[in-house]
Design a protein around this motif. Structure first.
Motif, mmCIF file in Angstrom:
data_model
loop_
_atom_site.group_PDB
_atom_site.id
_atom_site.type_symbol
_atom_site.label_atom_id
_atom_site.label_comp_id
_atom_site.label_asym_id
_atom_site.label_seq_id
_atom_site.Cartn_x
_atom_site.Cartn_y
_atom_site.Cartn_z
ATOM 1 N N UNK A 1 39.192 38.920 31.108
ATOM 2 C CA UNK A 1 37.786 38.708 31.232
ATOM 3 C C UNK A 1 37.400 38.608 32.647
ATOM 4 N N UNK A 2 37.993 37.702 33.469
ATOM 5 C CA UNK A 2 37.382 37.370 34.796
ATOM 6 C C UNK A 2 37.712 38.625 35.836
ATOM 7 N N UNK A 3 39.046 39.335 35.253
ATOM 8 C CA UNK A 3 39.286 40.460 36.313
ATOM 9 C C UNK A 3 38.523 41.404 35.932
ATOM 10 N N UNK A 4 37.977 41.828 34.779
ATOM 11 C CA UNK A 4 36.832 42.806 34.297
ATOM 12 C C UNK A 4 35.606 42.554 35.447
ATOM 13 N N UNK A 5 35.300 41.268 35.079
ATOM 14 C CA UNK A 5 34.028 40.988 36.045
ATOM 15 C C UNK A 5 34.260 41.217 37.595
ATOM 16 N N UNK A 6 35.370 41.126 38.268
ATOM 17 C CA UNK A 6 35.559 41.576 39.430
ATOM 18 C C UNK A 6 35.890 42.931 39.773
ATOM 19 N N UNK A 7 35.899 43.632 38.501
ATOM 20 C CA UNK A 7 35.778 45.358 38.606
ATOM 21 C C UNK A 7 37.009 45.788 38.985
ATOM 22 N N UNK A 8 38.250 45.059 38.626
ATOM 23 C CA UNK A 8 39.631 45.285 39.255
ATOM 24 C C UNK A 8 40.188 46.568 38.397
ATOM 25 N N UNK A 9 41.093 47.265 38.999
ATOM 26 C CA UNK A 9 41.588 48.525 38.382
ATOM 27 C C UNK A 9 42.455 48.152 37.212
ATOM 28 N N UNK A 10 42.457 49.211 36.200
ATOM 29 C CA UNK A 10 43.337 48.627 34.817
ATOM 30 C C UNK A 10 44.811 48.367 35.072
ATOM 31 N N UNK A 11 45.499 49.210 36.128
ATOM 32 C CA UNK A 11 46.904 48.819 36.178
ATOM 33 C C UNK A 11 47.014 47.347 36.708
ATOM 34 N N UNK A 12 46.106 47.270 37.847
ATOM 35 C CA UNK A 12 46.234 45.886 38.617
ATOM 36 C C UNK A 12 45.943 44.560 37.336
ATOM 37 N N UNK A 13 44.907 44.865 36.572
ATOM 38 C CA UNK A 13 44.682 43.894 35.516
ATOM 39 C C UNK A 13 45.925 43.664 34.632
ATOM 40 N N UNK A 14 46.381 44.612 34.357
ATOM 41 C CA UNK A 14 47.604 44.538 33.173
ATOM 42 C C UNK A 14 48.791 43.766 33.787
ATOM 43 N N UNK A 15 48.965 44.271 35.275
ATOM 44 C CA UNK A 15 50.155 43.685 36.047
ATOM 45 C C UNK A 15 50.010 42.243 35.983
ATOM 46 N N UNK A 16 48.759 41.805 36.382
ATOM 47 C CA UNK A 16 48.297 40.456 36.676
ATOM 48 C C UNK A 16 48.142 39.623 35.683
ATOM 49 N N UNK A 17 47.837 40.058 34.214
ATOM 50 C CA UNK A 17 47.865 39.465 33.192
ATOM 51 C C UNK A 17 49.144 39.072 32.479
ATOM 52 N N UNK A 18 49.998 40.265 32.673
ATOM 53 C CA UNK A 18 51.475 40.267 32.346
ATOM 54 C C UNK A 18 52.016 39.005 33.111
ATOM 55 N N UNK A 19 52.031 38.674 34.286
ATOM 56 C CA UNK A 19 52.488 37.970 35.199
ATOM 57 C C UNK A 19 52.210 36.771 34.818
ATOM 58 N N UNK A 20 50.660 36.412 34.739
ATOM 59 C CA UNK A 20 50.237 35.176 34.364
ATOM 60 C C UNK A 20 50.707 34.616 33.160
ATOM 61 N N UNK A 21 50.785 35.562 32.024
ATOM 62 C CA UNK A 21 51.507 34.941 30.701
ATOM 63 C C UNK A 21 52.853 34.636 30.696
ATOM 64 N N UNK A 22 53.517 35.333 31.630
ATOM 65 C CA UNK A 22 55.186 34.790 31.970
ATOM 66 C C UNK A 22 54.777 33.513 32.567
ATOM 67 N N UNK A 23 54.011 33.246 33.501
ATOM 68 C CA UNK A 23 53.936 32.053 34.364
ATOM 69 C C UNK A 23 53.752 30.683 33.385
ATOM 70 N N UNK A 24 52.876 31.056 32.518
ATOM 71 C CA UNK A 24 52.377 29.744 31.558
ATOM 72 C C UNK A 24 53.271 29.878 30.250
ATOM 73 N N UNK A 25 54.179 30.744 30.202
ATOM 74 C CA UNK A 25 54.985 30.875 29.231
ATOM 75 C C UNK A 25 54.272 31.211 27.841
#
Ligand SMILES: Nc1ncnc2c1ncn2[C@@H]1O[C@H](COP(=O)(O)OP(=O)(O)OP(=O)(O)O)[C@@H](O)[C@H]1O
Length: 363
Positions: free
Chosen positions: A104-128
């Motif tokens: 959600x916040x990345x969409x609001x920042x109009x980030x590109x799809x690949x970057x959003x997917x990469x960041x989301x995956x990484x963040x999910x890993x970080x918080x297990x």
């Protein structure tokens, strides 16, 4: 990563001054806990930082970026301040899945799809939370929801995250786990975290540095936790952090006494504390009271409670009740004192402060 600087922030709600010329620097890649009693203005400060309310004076910087300046009329809108936030009530959208919440916040920042997917995956890993992407918040425990909120804050900003009482709603065991996790996550990614709480225990476990606010919204001490515990700047800090006891002092014929109905001489007390003529008290933390049978200060053990890692004793000294805390290992080594037993007391690291004025009336 970025530091956060508040410079001379003043803010009123109506006539009520909440923050007056408040300045504070949260250093880059550190966890700073802002601790203070309920209502002292912590959330108000956070709201100024996030851009939800506008201070009347001062400036706020995130790294080199000025996000607010009253003088220069700068007021960057909240969504362009790029600050991650985790609030007490999780604030995850109930109708969005875990992944959608994080995107959600990345969409609001109009980030590109690949970057959003990469960041989301990484963040999910970080918080297990990998494997929970398609769960709704209602299908998660409180702790898991809070991890989603942290993941969402992480994707909003890898520079600065503000956490306002993020674990208050969790049970004691989960709180402990979350504090560990926040610490590990912060260590891995080095984000600057401003952590707001009135829970000093949580602050001590978590922070690199602590900032203590008093009831009037003043910053009264800033330092590492050892500084705050071992060298409290004033009585407020001493009382607010840790469990403390206060005993009245009197002087007679050049000698100091504890006055608890009966008087006990206090030979180590420096006499110059009486120079101002004010009534004085001695403050001593509960874990700085030792039992010593050779001491002339005699007290009676009223109750003893075993709390797992420590013993809590309630001790009657003259007309006063004192709380004494002892580490369970020390008790195993030196023996437990029993209810009803007479003990001698020794005060380690006492501090001397003017007595508080007694408030009159029955209110
Ligand atoms: N919207 C508002 N309008 C008027 N007064 C407010 C408003 N929000 C907060 N206050 C008052 O401002 C003061 C500071 O509130 P704030 O929420 O910043 O305190 P806090 O330190 O975060 O407290 P807590 O630890 O309980 O969350 C309080 O006296 C509160 O009642």
């Amino acid at each position: 990563m970025a530091d956060v600087r508040f410079e001379n922030i003043t803010f009123h709600y109506g006539d009520k001054c909440i923050l007056k010329n408040f300045s504070l620097t949260v250093e880059e890649s550190q966890i700073m806990c802002l601790v203070g009693p309920s209502g002292c203005g912590k959330t108000t400060l956070v709201r100024c930082l996030l851009g939800f309310i506008k201070p009347e004076t001062g400036a706020i910087y995130v790294g080199d970026r000025c996000v607010f300046s009253a003088k220069d009329r700068i007021d960057v809108p909240p969504e362009r301040r790029h600050i991650g936030v985790v609030f007490q009530d999780y604030a995850v959208w109930p109708h969005l899945t875990v992944l959608e919440n994080i995107l959600y916040p990345m969409k609001k920042m109009r980030m590109n799809r690949d970057e959003m997917a990469r960041r989301a995956k990484h963040a999910l890993e970080q918080v297990r939370m990998v494997g929970y992407e398609n769960h709704l918040p209602s299908q998660l425990s409180g702790g898991q929801q809070q991890r989603v909120a942290i993941a969402r804050a992480l994707v909003s900003s890898d520079e600065v995250i503000v956490m306002d009482e993020p674990i208050t709603n969790l049970d004691a065991k989960l709180r402990e786990e979350m504090l560990q996790e926040i610490r590990v996550i912060q260590h891995d990614i080095g984000t600057t975290i401003l952590y707001i709480t009135h829970d000093q225990e949580a602050a001590l476990q978590l922070c690199d540095r602590m900032a203590i606010m008093d009831y009037e919204g003043n910053l009264c001490q800033l330092g590492a936790d050892e500084d705050i515990i071992l060298r409290p700047a004033n009585r407020f800090v001493f009382e607010f952090i840790g469990v403390s006891n206060f005993l009245s002092l009197v002087q007679q014929n050049g000698r100091a006494y504890i006055d608890v109905g009966e008087k006990y001489p206090l030979d180590d007390c420096p006499m110059d504390i009486f120079a101002s003529g004010q009534k004085m008290e001695m403050g001593v933390r509960s874990n700085d009271i030792a039992f010593d049978n050779t001491s002339p200060i005699r007290a009676k053990v009223r109750s003893s409670v075993f709390l797992g890692s420590e013993y809590n004793y309630f001790i009657q000294l003259g007309n006063r009740d004192l709380r004494v805390q002892q580490n369970a290992l020390d008790v195993i080594q030196h023996g437990e004192v029993k209810e009803g037993q007479e003990v001698g007391l020794r005060f380690l690291q006492p501090r001397y402060y003017p007595a508080k004025e007694q408030k009159g009336g029955n209110a």
